[in-house]
Write an enzyme that holds these catalytic residues in place. Structure first.
Site, PDB file in Angstrom:
ATOM      1  N   ASP A  64       0.837  -1.195   0.000  1.00  0.00           N
ATOM      2  CA  ASP A  64       0.000   0.000   0.000  1.00  0.00           C
ATOM      3  C   ASP A  64       0.876   1.251   0.000  1.00  0.00           C
ATOM      4  OD1 ASP A  64      -2.909   1.086   0.678  1.00  0.00           O
ATOM      5  OD2 ASP A  64      -1.450   2.251   1.827  1.00  0.00           O
ATOM      6  N   TYR A  69       2.621   9.867   0.039  1.00  0.00           N
ATOM      7  CA  TYR A  69       3.728   9.300   0.824  1.00  0.00           C
ATOM      8  C   TYR A  69       5.092   9.554   0.168  1.00  0.00           C
ATOM      9  CZ  TYR A  69      -0.108   6.363   2.732  1.00  0.00           C
ATOM     10  OH  TYR A  69      -1.279   5.888   3.263  1.00  0.00           O
ATOM     11  N   LYS A  98      -2.934   6.087  -4.195  1.00  0.00           N
ATOM     12  CA  LYS A  98      -4.082   6.954  -3.867  1.00  0.00           C
ATOM     13  C   LYS A  98      -3.958   8.333  -4.493  1.00  0.00           C
ATOM     14  CE  LYS A  98      -3.951   4.630   0.609  1.00  0.00           C
ATOM     15  NZ  LYS A  98      -2.538   4.492   0.953  1.00  0.00           N
ATOM     16  N   HIS A 131      -7.985   9.392  -1.647  1.00  0.00           N
ATOM     17  CA  HIS A 131      -7.300   9.309  -0.353  1.00  0.00           C
ATOM     18  C   HIS A 131      -8.147   9.857   0.795  1.00  0.00           C
ATOM     19  CE1 HIS A 131      -2.917   9.184   1.275  1.00  0.00           C
ATOM     20  NE2 HIS A 131      -3.755   9.014   2.275  1.00  0.00           N
TER      21      HIS A 131
END
Ligand code: A2P
Length: 344
Positions: A64, A69, A98, A131
């Protein structure tokens, strides 16, 4: 009130046990998703590629990540390396990323997806999630000028008081753009993250393609029983992020992982508190994505398929819930799409 565990989710999440690879769940579109994945939020950037490679070697087949990120390239590199080494084939691994909140406006969903797609460089993406339902304003970074390049924009735009600069884009518009991505063949499944039950219902009633999952914070202190029951009844899975409750940043909060009674349970099952907690959330009906970059802890977190918590121990774990939420985003509480103002 104690909720009855929805039998359907228990059945779906209890297929035949394969000790080496994780069990999978069949999503509402027929694709299979491993019920444990590696979380990568706040993984040390210099260490993430090594960690993802180690995870695949351990047996993880679900990773994931997210544009937010800033580690999609490393995730993609690690997966491609393991494919090149012959350890896995592309179709053996499930990769989620996302869409970040600055890219909800028409036209930007496609641009943001393309950037994530190129970053990962994996032929296709298994799952693409919205997200967070709250849209943010697009502010250029100080040194950027190109509105066509998604990397030119700040990810966390704030005003002079540090409050998030939110925008006004209906997440249904975003969802319809996500549906078009599926039609393009570059992504297999689409879903939600941080949506509440009413928002999920609104998407379900206004879509051609149903979300396969809603990824939400979920651990024994916020066990999401009602959201799991609600979603499972609509054939939408729940993916649990921060399933351990982020023990490293607990700030003195009483997390289940530190509860002496959980430690006693761990001794009873010859497991660790982390394993008890992850096993609990799987039996509670969710897919788990614990984050770690430590090889031993990744192994520990993966090794949860050779035991089962009894009904009475599940009941004990259920009552640890105190609706303690780690991720709240207080400056967005007044936005009409802020998801955490209702019970679930
Ligand atoms: P590390 O990466 O050093 O292993 P969550 O997934 O709930 O957000 O929790 C992630 C945090 O928990 C990370 O700081 C991670 O640190 C730590 N962690 C991961 N696995 C375990 C474990 N089995 N026991 C204790 N802490 C863990």
């Amino acid at each position: 009130m104690t909720l009855i565990l929805p039998t359907i989710s228990f059945l779906i999440l209890m297929p035949t046990i394969d000790a080496k690879l994780a069990q999978t769940i069949t999503l509402n579109n027929g694709y299979k998703m491993p019920i444990i994945g590696l979380g990568t939020f706040e993984s040390d950037p210099g260490d993430n590629e090594r960690a993802v490679g180690d995870a695949i070697a351990i047996g993880y087949r679900h990773i994931d990540t997210a544009y937010f990120y800033k580690n999609e390239k490393e995730v993609g590199n690690a997966v491609r390396t393991k494919i090149a080494e012959g350890l896995i084939k592309r179709e053996d691994i499930f990769v989620t990323t996302k869409l970040w909140s600055t890219f909800h406006e028409p036209g930007y969903v496609e641009k943001a997806f393309k950037r994530s797609f190129d970053n990962l460089n994996l032929t296709y993406i298994d799952l693409y999630l919205i997200h967070y339902p709250v849209p943010f304003q697009r502010l250029l970074k100080n040194d950027s000028f190109s509105v066509n390049d998604v990397s030119s924009f700040q990810l966390s735009p704030v005003d002079e008081n540090g409050n998030t600069l939110t925008a006004d884009v209906d997440y249904l518009i975003v969802w319809h753009a996500m549906e078009k991505l599926v039609e393009s063949g570059q992504v297999r499944s689409i879903g939600l993250s941080n949506f509440n039950s009413e928002q999920t219902e609104r998407v379900l009633s206004n879509s051609k393609i149903k979300p396969v999952t809603n990824q939400v914070e979920c651990h024994p202190n916020l066990n999401q029983r009602k959201l799991i029951e609600f979603s499972t009844a609509r054939n939408v899975t729940i993916t649990a992020y921060s399933p351990l409750g982020r023990p490293s940043s607990s700030n003195g909060k009483k997390l289940a992982i530190f509860d002496p009674k959980v430690l006693e349970l761990a001794k009873k099952y010859n497991k660790t508190p982390a394993q008890i907690i992850l096993r609990y959330t799987i039996q509670n009906g969710a897919i788990v994505i614990p984050k770690s970059t430590n090889k031993n802890r990744m192994k520990e977190n993966f090794n949860i398929f050779d035991f089962e918590l009894s009904n009475s121990d599940m009941q004990f774990m259920h009552q640890l819930n105190n609706n303690y939420r780690l991720f709240e985003y207080s400056s967005e509480k007044n936005h009409k799409y802020y998801p955490f103002n209702i019970e679930f």
